[in-house]
Enzyme design. Structure first.
Site, PDB file in Angstrom:
ATOM      1  N   HIS A  41      15.382 -12.865  17.709  1.00 45.25           N
ATOM      2  CA  HIS A  41      15.171 -11.613  18.118  1.00 45.25           C
ATOM      3  C   HIS A  41      13.924 -11.555  18.896  1.00 45.25           C
ATOM      4  CE1 HIS A  41      16.894  -8.174  15.636  1.00 45.25           C
ATOM      5  NE2 HIS A  41      17.737  -8.200  16.645  1.00 45.25           N
ATOM      6  N   LYS A  77      26.268  -0.236   9.522  1.00 46.40           N
ATOM      7  CA  LYS A  77      25.322   0.077  10.296  1.00 46.40           C
ATOM      8  C   LYS A  77      25.436   0.528  11.819  1.00 46.40           C
ATOM      9  CE  LYS A  77      22.195  -3.656   8.193  1.00 46.40           C
ATOM     10  NZ  LYS A  77      21.159  -4.906   8.620  1.00 46.40           N
ATOM     11  N   HIS A  81      17.826 -14.577  12.921  1.00 47.13           N
ATOM     12  CA  HIS A  81      17.636 -13.459  13.546  1.00 47.13           C
ATOM     13  C   HIS A  81      16.081 -13.250  13.963  1.00 47.13           C
ATOM     14  CE1 HIS A  81      21.901 -12.596  13.208  1.00 47.13           C
ATOM     15  NE2 HIS A  81      21.921 -11.530  13.930  1.00 47.13           N
ATOM     16  N   ARG A 100      21.897  -8.647   1.468  1.00 49.13           N
ATOM     17  CA  ARG A 100      22.580  -8.371   2.680  1.00 49.13           C
ATOM     18  C   ARG A 100      21.483  -8.895   3.919  1.00 49.13           C
ATOM     19  NH1 ARG A 100      25.599  -3.021   5.146  1.00 49.13           N
ATOM     20  NH2 ARG A 100      25.620  -3.837   7.488  1.00 49.13           N
ATOM     21  N   GLU A 104      21.044  -3.076   2.398  1.00 46.12           N
ATOM     22  CA  GLU A 104      20.048  -4.137   2.522  1.00 46.12           C
ATOM     23  C   GLU A 104      18.739  -4.134   1.619  1.00 46.12           C
ATOM     24  OE1 GLU A 104      20.169  -5.497   6.380  1.00 46.12           O
ATOM     25  OE2 GLU A 104      18.221  -6.408   6.412  1.00 46.12           O
ATOM     26  N   ARG A 110      27.219  16.753  10.988  1.00 47.07           N
ATOM     27  CA  ARG A 110      26.620  15.812   9.948  1.00 47.07           C
ATOM     28  C   ARG A 110      27.610  14.985   9.303  1.00 47.07           C
ATOM     29  NH1 ARG A 110      24.922  21.303   8.760  1.00 47.07           N
ATOM     30  NH2 ARG A 110      22.607  21.520   9.124  1.00 47.07           N
ATOM     31  N   LYS A 142      31.357 -11.061   5.054  1.00 44.29           N
ATOM     32  CA  LYS A 142      30.697  -9.867   5.138  1.00 44.29           C
ATOM     33  C   LYS A 142      30.929  -8.795   4.181  1.00 44.29           C
ATOM     34  CE  LYS A 142      28.310  -6.931   8.474  1.00 44.29           C
ATOM     35  NZ  LYS A 142      27.675  -6.565   9.707  1.00 44.29           N
ATOM     36  N   ASN A 179      20.643 -12.080   8.441  1.00 42.74           N
ATOM     37  CA  ASN A 179      19.695 -12.012   9.466  1.00 42.74           C
ATOM     38  C   ASN A 179      19.372 -13.527   9.725  1.00 42.74           C
ATOM     39  OD1 ASN A 179      19.833  -9.403   9.709  1.00 42.74           O
ATOM     40  ND2 ASN A 179      18.158  -9.136   8.471  1.00 42.74           N
ATOM     41  N   HIS A 210      22.973 -11.690  22.918  1.00 40.55           N
ATOM     42  CA  HIS A 210      22.505 -11.668  21.289  1.00 40.55           C
ATOM     43  C   HIS A 210      23.052 -12.950  20.500  1.00 40.55           C
ATOM     44  CE1 HIS A 210      21.534  -9.823  16.957  1.00 40.55           C
ATOM     45  NE2 HIS A 210      23.087 -10.070  16.807  1.00 40.55           N
ATOM     46  N   GLU A 240      28.049 -15.962  15.684  1.00 40.17           N
ATOM     47  CA  GLU A 240      28.254 -15.126  14.291  1.00 40.17           C
ATOM     48  C   GLU A 240      29.217 -15.483  13.307  1.00 40.17           C
ATOM     49  OE1 GLU A 240      25.916 -12.678  13.849  1.00 40.17           O
ATOM     50  OE2 GLU A 240      25.212 -11.928  15.521  1.00 40.17           O
TER      51      GLU A 240
HETATM   52  P1  NAD Z   1      28.800  -5.268  24.032  1.00 36.04           P
HETATM   53  O1  NAD Z   1      29.368  -4.371  23.208  1.00 36.04           O
HETATM   54  O2  NAD Z   1      27.953  -4.883  25.013  1.00 36.04           O
HETATM   55  O3  NAD Z   1      29.990  -6.029  24.652  1.00 36.04           O
HETATM   56  C1  NAD Z   1      29.776  -7.214  25.815  1.00 36.04           C
HETATM   57  C2  NAD Z   1      30.647  -7.058  26.923  1.00 36.04           C
HETATM   58  O4  NAD Z   1      31.892  -7.053  26.998  1.00 36.04           O
HETATM   59  C3  NAD Z   1      30.393  -5.542  27.348  1.00 36.04           C
HETATM   60  O5  NAD Z   1      30.169  -5.662  28.962  1.00 36.04           O
HETATM   61  C4  NAD Z   1      31.807  -5.256  27.396  1.00 36.04           C
HETATM   62  O6  NAD Z   1      32.229  -3.862  28.327  1.00 36.04           O
HETATM   63  C5  NAD Z   1      32.743  -6.235  27.456  1.00 36.04           C
HETATM   64  N1  NAD Z   1      34.003  -6.356  26.805  1.00 36.04           N
HETATM   65  C6  NAD Z   1      33.956  -5.942  25.456  1.00 36.04           C
HETATM   66  N2  NAD Z   1      35.371  -6.135  24.873  1.00 36.04           N
HETATM   67  C7  NAD Z   1      36.029  -6.533  26.057  1.00 36.04           C
HETATM   68  C8  NAD Z   1      37.412  -7.249  26.100  1.00 36.04           C
HETATM   69  N3  NAD Z   1      38.052  -7.221  25.045  1.00 36.04           N
HETATM   70  N4  NAD Z   1      37.556  -7.761  27.454  1.00 36.04           N
HETATM   71  C9  NAD Z   1      36.706  -7.796  28.340  1.00 36.04           C
HETATM   72  N5  NAD Z   1      35.397  -7.231  28.258  1.00 36.04           N
HETATM   73  C10 NAD Z   1      35.127  -6.674  27.006  1.00 36.04           C
HETATM   74  O7  NAD Z   1      28.173  -6.584  23.246  1.00 36.04           O
HETATM   75  P2  NAD Z   1      28.614  -7.340  21.800  1.00 36.04           P
HETATM   76  O8  NAD Z   1      28.175  -8.723  21.935  1.00 36.04           O
HETATM   77  O9  NAD Z   1      29.833  -6.850  21.325  1.00 36.04           O
HETATM   78  O10 NAD Z   1      27.601  -6.551  20.937  1.00 36.04           O
HETATM   79  C11 NAD Z   1      26.190  -6.624  20.841  1.00 36.04           C
HETATM   80  C12 NAD Z   1      25.548  -5.380  20.195  1.00 36.04           C
HETATM   81  O11 NAD Z   1      25.844  -5.301  18.717  1.00 36.04           O
HETATM   82  C13 NAD Z   1      24.084  -5.291  20.088  1.00 36.04           C
HETATM   83  O12 NAD Z   1      23.707  -4.217  20.594  1.00 36.04           O
HETATM   84  C14 NAD Z   1      23.708  -5.521  18.709  1.00 36.04           C
HETATM   85  O13 NAD Z   1      22.610  -4.745  18.145  1.00 36.04           O
HETATM   86  C15 NAD Z   1      24.962  -5.009  17.924  1.00 36.04           C
HETATM   87  N6  NAD Z   1      25.269  -5.399  16.494  1.00 36.04           N
HETATM   88  C16 NAD Z   1      25.254  -4.522  15.550  1.00 36.04           C
HETATM   89  C17 NAD Z   1      25.661  -5.265  14.513  1.00 36.04           C
HETATM   90  C18 NAD Z   1      25.740  -3.980  13.186  1.00 36.04           C
HETATM   91  O14 NAD Z   1      25.911  -4.736  12.243  1.00 36.04           O
HETATM   92  N7  NAD Z   1      25.909  -2.558  13.509  1.00 36.04           N
HETATM   93  C19 NAD Z   1      25.696  -6.558  14.111  1.00 36.04           C
HETATM   94  C20 NAD Z   1      25.501  -7.321  15.197  1.00 36.04           C
HETATM   95  C21 NAD Z   1      25.167  -6.819  16.516  1.00 36.04           C
HETATM   96  N1  GLY Z   2      24.528  -7.840  11.111  1.00 41.47           N
HETATM   97  C1  GLY Z   2      23.697  -7.663   9.988  1.00 41.47           C
HETATM   98  C2  GLY Z   2      24.109  -6.550   8.974  1.00 41.47           C
HETATM   99  O1  GLY Z   2      25.105  -5.765   9.137  1.00 41.47           O
HETATM  100  O2  GLY Z   2      23.465  -6.384   8.045  1.00 41.47           O
END
Ligand code: NAD
Ligand code: GLY
Length: 376
Positions: free
Chosen positions: A260, A152, A256, A249, A245, A130, A235, A253, A274, A194
């Protein structure tokens, strides 16, 4: 070329959320300080690192060494890289590994990786026993400026992205900017979308600064830390004012809703990352705002020109492999943003740095706009 490892004083950005407040620490070489920072927060903690196999090759040993040097017990959980790991199956695997290793409340999970790992490990930390505290160690530019901040967390369902999750704030974010040196150029560029987003949403001065300084950001110069810190401050401010949100917040988006739809059309694969989808979506959100007479065409052109200058897609015909027709895109948009009383919600703009939430967008107007974009 990889920039030299230099250690300046880190930049610290607070996220102010009462008893759940935390710091984002930004700078080159910070992984070496991770153990001491965690030991200061939880002197007796067992530490479980959740990471993907690609990130592990580069960074799991330095992270383990830093944690062990601070006298803390450390273990690791590895998952495959990529969006597919934001699944029920991988979530189960991570939760079971944490329980098997007897990770308890009072211990620490480290999410070491990009947004996929941050979302997955953060959600496992939220759910196991939990709620276990976790530290975000973001290793992509996208994760350093966006996903590691704000709490998030979640995974995807067969019915859509991020459909299962929880708000669970980390207790610390450590953004070691040196790790970005190994990030593939395409991933860095996608994360940069971003960064630009924060300028386009609410900071015209930052946008102009990015236009003048983006080459240094891409080259790993001092502008990189400044850009990350400015993004995190933006942020952190929004999250502090609207954690769940309810209102503001949603500005995060920007781009997006269109983005999306294209991401979904590409099957959430490497065809369109993305950040690339967000860049295209932001260019379209500016065009759509100009089309509605809400902003000058010259402002839309400024936004597009900068995104295009770094090599991000800004026109629909730049999506590799093409996109489906307007009916399919409208279906995807309506699923993403539930239609309320026949209207859609979009983030629109009055200019660079002047985004606002518009709850009253007529789907027919979006359809006409997209039809025109698809014919280009
Ligand atoms: P990712 O985590 O898939 O990383 C991209 C690629 O880079 C992967 O293959 C990873 O292994 C590689 N990688 C990571 N760091 C590295 C490094 N330093 N050196 C070499 N390779 C490296 O992708 P991302 O773009 O970081 O994240 C995308 C995800 O984030 C999506 O699922 C999206 O929904 C999520 N997201 C979440 C929020 C939130 O607020 N929680 C906001 C925006 C996006
Ligand atoms: N990336 C959108 C949020 O954190 O609200």
């Amino acid at each position: 070329m990889t920039a030299p490892l230099r250690m300046n004083d880190p930049i610290v950005v607070p996220v102010t959320l009462g008893t759940r407040s935390y710091e984002i620490v930004i700078g080159r070489g910070l992984i070496a300080t991770l153990g001491t920072r965690i030991a200061m927060l939880r002197p007796e903690a067992k530490v479980a690192i959740v990471t993907d196999e690609t990130v592990a090759k580069h960074y799991v040993k330095p992270v383990e060494a830093a944690v062990a040097a601070a006298g803390l017990t450390v273990m690791r959980v590895l998952v495959p890289p990529g969006e597919r790991s934001k699944s029920f199956a991988t979530f189960e695997q991570v939760c079971e590994a944490l329980i098997t290793a007897r990770v308890e409340r009072g211990d620490i999970v480290i999410a070491l990786g990009g947004g996929v790992i941050g979302d997955l490990a953060g959600f496992a930390a939220a759910a196991v026993r939990r709620g276990i505290d976790y530290v975000q160690v973001p290793t992509t530019l996208l994760a350093q400026v966006d996903s590691s901040v704000g709490g998030k967390t979640g995974i995807n369902s067969a019915q859509g992205k991020n459909q299962i999750g929880a708000f669970h704030q980390p207790v610390l974010v450590v953004a070691d900017t040196a790790v970005l040196d190994t990030l593939p150029a395409r991933e860095f560029r996608a994360g940069y979308a971003e960064v630009v987003k924060y300028g386009l949403i609410g900071d015209a001065t930052f946008f102009s600064w990015l236009v003048s300084n983006y080459q240094d950001i891409f080259a790993g110069g001092p502008a990189r830390e400044h850009a990350i810190a400015t993004s995190c401050r933006a942020k952190a401010g929004i999250v502090a004012r609207d954690e769940r949100e309810i209102g503001e917040r949603a500005l995060l988006n920007l781009g997006h809703t269109f983005g999306h739809a294209f991401e979904a059309a590409a099957g959430f694969t490497d065809r369109l990352l993305h950040g690339e989808a967000v860049a295209l979506g932001m260019a379209l959100a500016y065009d759509f705002s100009a089309h509605k007479g809400l902003t000058a065409k010259s402002e839309a052109a400024r936004a597009r020109t900068h995104l295009a200058a770094v090599g991000l897609p800004t026109y629909v015909n730049q999506v590799p492999g093409g996109v489906p027709g307007v009916d399919a895109l409208m279906d995807l948009i309506s699923q993403d943003k539930k239609v309320k009383r026949g209207k859609l919600t979009f983030i629109l703009v009055h200019g660079i740095g002047q985004a606002f939430i518009e709850n009253n967008v007529d789907p027919a107007e979006v359809r006409a706009f997209l039809t025109e974009q698809l014919s280009r």
